[in-house]
Each structure stands twice: as C-alpha cells, then as structure tokens.
Design a protein around this motif. Sequence first.
Motif, PDB file in Angstrom:
ATOM      1  N   ARG A 159      40.308  36.925  32.934  1.00  0.00           N
ATOM      2  CA  ARG A 159      38.892  37.209  33.446  1.00  0.00           C
ATOM      3  C   ARG A 159      39.211  38.434  34.547  1.00  0.00           C
ATOM      4  O   ARG A 159      40.014  38.624  34.881  1.00  0.00           O
ATOM      5  CB  ARG A 159      38.745  35.826  34.418  1.00  0.00           C
ATOM      6  CG  ARG A 159      38.417  34.651  33.517  1.00  0.00           C
ATOM      7  CD  ARG A 159      38.136  33.653  34.602  1.00  0.00           C
ATOM      8  NE  ARG A 159      37.568  32.416  34.004  1.00  0.00           N
ATOM      9  CZ  ARG A 159      38.410  31.340  33.851  1.00  0.00           C
ATOM     10  NH1 ARG A 159      39.938  31.478  34.271  1.00  0.00           N
ATOM     11  NH2 ARG A 159      38.190  30.242  33.097  1.00  0.00           N
ATOM     12  N   ASP A 160      37.839  38.839  35.025  1.00  0.00           N
ATOM     13  CA  ASP A 160      37.765  39.937  36.030  1.00  0.00           C
ATOM     14  C   ASP A 160      37.490  39.389  37.272  1.00  0.00           C
ATOM     15  O   ASP A 160      37.324  37.997  37.508  1.00  0.00           O
ATOM     16  CB  ASP A 160      36.764  41.188  35.574  1.00  0.00           C
ATOM     17  CG  ASP A 160      35.497  40.676  35.645  1.00  0.00           C
ATOM     18  OD1 ASP A 160      35.430  39.472  35.846  1.00  0.00           O
ATOM     19  OD2 ASP A 160      34.501  41.522  34.977  1.00  0.00           O
ATOM     20  N   ALA A 161      37.266  39.994  38.406  1.00  0.00           N
ATOM     21  CA  ALA A 161      37.128  39.622  39.740  1.00  0.00           C
ATOM     22  C   ALA A 161      35.820  38.633  39.720  1.00  0.00           C
ATOM     23  O   ALA A 161      35.595  37.836  40.768  1.00  0.00           O
ATOM     24  CB  ALA A 161      37.094  40.618  40.575  1.00  0.00           C
ATOM     25  N   GLN A 162      34.748  39.009  38.829  1.00  0.00           N
ATOM     26  CA  GLN A 162      33.291  38.435  38.778  1.00  0.00           C
ATOM     27  C   GLN A 162      33.401  37.265  37.847  1.00  0.00           C
ATOM     28  O   GLN A 162      32.369  36.814  37.337  1.00  0.00           O
ATOM     29  CB  GLN A 162      32.288  39.553  38.363  1.00  0.00           C
ATOM     30  CG  GLN A 162      32.087  40.239  39.411  1.00  0.00           C
ATOM     31  CD  GLN A 162      33.180  41.438  39.639  1.00  0.00           C
ATOM     32  OE1 GLN A 162      33.519  41.779  38.692  1.00  0.00           O
ATOM     33  NE2 GLN A 162      33.251  41.991  40.981  1.00  0.00           N
ATOM     34  N   ALA A 163      34.559  36.777  37.391  1.00  0.00           N
ATOM     35  CA  ALA A 163      35.042  35.607  36.409  1.00  0.00           C
ATOM     36  C   ALA A 163      34.190  35.699  35.139  1.00  0.00           C
ATOM     37  O   ALA A 163      33.920  35.129  34.305  1.00  0.00           O
ATOM     38  CB  ALA A 163      34.407  34.480  36.999  1.00  0.00           C
ATOM     39  N   ARG A 164      33.945  37.223  34.632  1.00  0.00           N
ATOM     40  CA  ARG A 164      33.655  37.823  33.365  1.00  0.00           C
ATOM     41  C   ARG A 164      34.751  37.834  32.416  1.00  0.00           C
ATOM     42  O   ARG A 164      36.085  38.162  32.744  1.00  0.00           O
ATOM     43  CB  ARG A 164      32.640  38.854  33.500  1.00  0.00           C
ATOM     44  CG  ARG A 164      31.754  38.923  34.281  1.00  0.00           C
ATOM     45  CD  ARG A 164      30.770  40.256  34.444  1.00  0.00           C
ATOM     46  NE  ARG A 164      31.792  41.197  35.080  1.00  0.00           N
ATOM     47  CZ  ARG A 164      31.363  42.341  35.496  1.00  0.00           C
ATOM     48  NH1 ARG A 164      29.961  42.522  35.099  1.00  0.00           N
ATOM     49  NH2 ARG A 164      32.164  43.136  36.206  1.00  0.00           N
TER      50      ARG A 164
END
Length: 298
Positions: A159-164
């Motif tokens: 996941r990235d910082a935006q939970a994507r």
Amino acid sequence: FVCRARIKGLLGMVHLYNLTLQRSTCITHCVYGNFSGTKGANEIVVARGSSLELLRPNETGKIIHVLDVDVFGIIRVLMPFRLTGGAKDYVVVGSDSGRITILEYNSVKNIFERVHQETFGRSGVRRMVPGQYLGVDPRGRAVMIGASERQKLVYILNRDAQARLTISSPLEAHKAHTIVYSLVGVDVGFENPIFACLEMEYADADDAVLAPGEEHHKMLTYYELDLGLNHVVRKWSDPVDPSSNMLISVPGGADGPGGVLVCAENTITWKHKDHIPRTCPLPRRSGMDASQGLLVVT
C-alpha cells in the motif's frame, strides 16, 4: 489515390473487437471472496472463456447475477487476494495479453476497475510467456505468475500513503529446461513468502535411457521471496511421484501445519520442508476396478 491513402490511415486507427450474440456458458475458472467490501458478503467470480462474471447468493441461498464483463481475450488463470488487514479482495487475472492485471470491484458503479496492468511479454498463448500459472501469498504480500516452461515472475504487493494498492517491478525466478505442472503460494504466516512449484527438468531427457516402466522425476520446489534483499531464491527441492499433477496449499501459521498436498495417481501426499511426508490413498467406489487409476484434476 487520395481516397485510398485516407482509408488506409483510418484503418490504422481502428480497433476491432468481437462480441458473440450467445456468450459462453462453460466455466473455466472460479474463485470466491469478498469483492465488494461489504461486511459478511460472500461472492463468486467466474471466468467463462473471455468474460468475467460476478455472482452473489441472496438471503434465500439463490445465486444472483451481479455483473458480466467481456475482457476481449482468453482468461488463462484467475486468483483472489487480500492485502494484510484489508476488508475486500482483489482479482488477479492471467491472460493471453502478455500482462498481469489486478481488478477491483466498484460496487457504486457496478464495474471491475483496473487497478494495475503490468506488461511482461508478447501477446498470445506461448509456452515461455508467463500467464498459465498463478500463485498468491495467503497474506497478500506477493504474487508469482509463471509460464508452462522456464519463466516465472514475482511481484510484491503493498500500500502507499493513500492506502492504494501498489505493485513492484517483476523479480525473476527463471529456471531453464524446466516444465511447470502446478504453482501455489505456501502459507508460512508472516515469514518471507514462499511459492511451491511442481516441475520437471528435461535438459538430459532426450539423452537419458530409461528402464521399462521408469519415468522422469518430477520435483517439488520452494521459491522464497526475501523481502529484505528484494530477490527470489530457490530454497528447497524434493522428488515426488512421477504421476503428480497438482498442488494444493495447506493452511499454515497459527491455522495449520502449512506445506502442500501433492496430488498423484491413486494417492495424495503432504510435503513440507524439514518434515516427514505423509501419504494416503484416494478413496475408491465400491466395486471399482483396482487397475483403474484415480487422479484429482481440480
């Protein structure tokens, strides 16, 4: 001449698609999970040749149709996965496009949204282009996609910082002169992800002289993804029955012993690294001919 050139230019921009009036009814692949993210939802995604269909049981237990979409290609393999701590499942698709595709179901728009699509080879069903086999880490940390021969690629999921959802560049786990019969992810808890492959090396097969009734050995091989060093290593290999044709992952960690079930003619064997294998015969129907072999195929 001007008209001919103009027509030629227009044809260069045209994309031709084929849709049949009567869609295929044969189910080639089937997976289940919670794809909408609704709490307690149990849903099924099936592949019918070139189309994906989402099914859901209602309160009475009847299966209802939710979504049907054509992918304009041949779906070769289908697997679900869920990121650690996630509430919904994604669908990983291997096809004849030479790409690995990750889909997410959007319940608001009632469509499958393409989250990632990574290209790794040429289009078409080719023996050395991955897309025939797919193994997913039970914790949703990585996925391995393999060809019928030689090539295997591992993608790390995160996941990235935006939970994507994010996907890494492919890590190679190729082995020359090797035919793959089955590929699964092994449940090892939160240790480094491990993928099990049922393989046969054919480098010396043409020159080898076999005794009557003897067959070439098949091997159960573990490939470990080192998350710290970011590379794949061949961890362990052990010979299995020459009639072996399929692997089934066994729950591990706190849920079971882990390892895999190796399906062969008339038997099923449990195997795992540093453990004694256990074999049991397949049950037979009463009055069935003892000389007729039994084989688990799906």
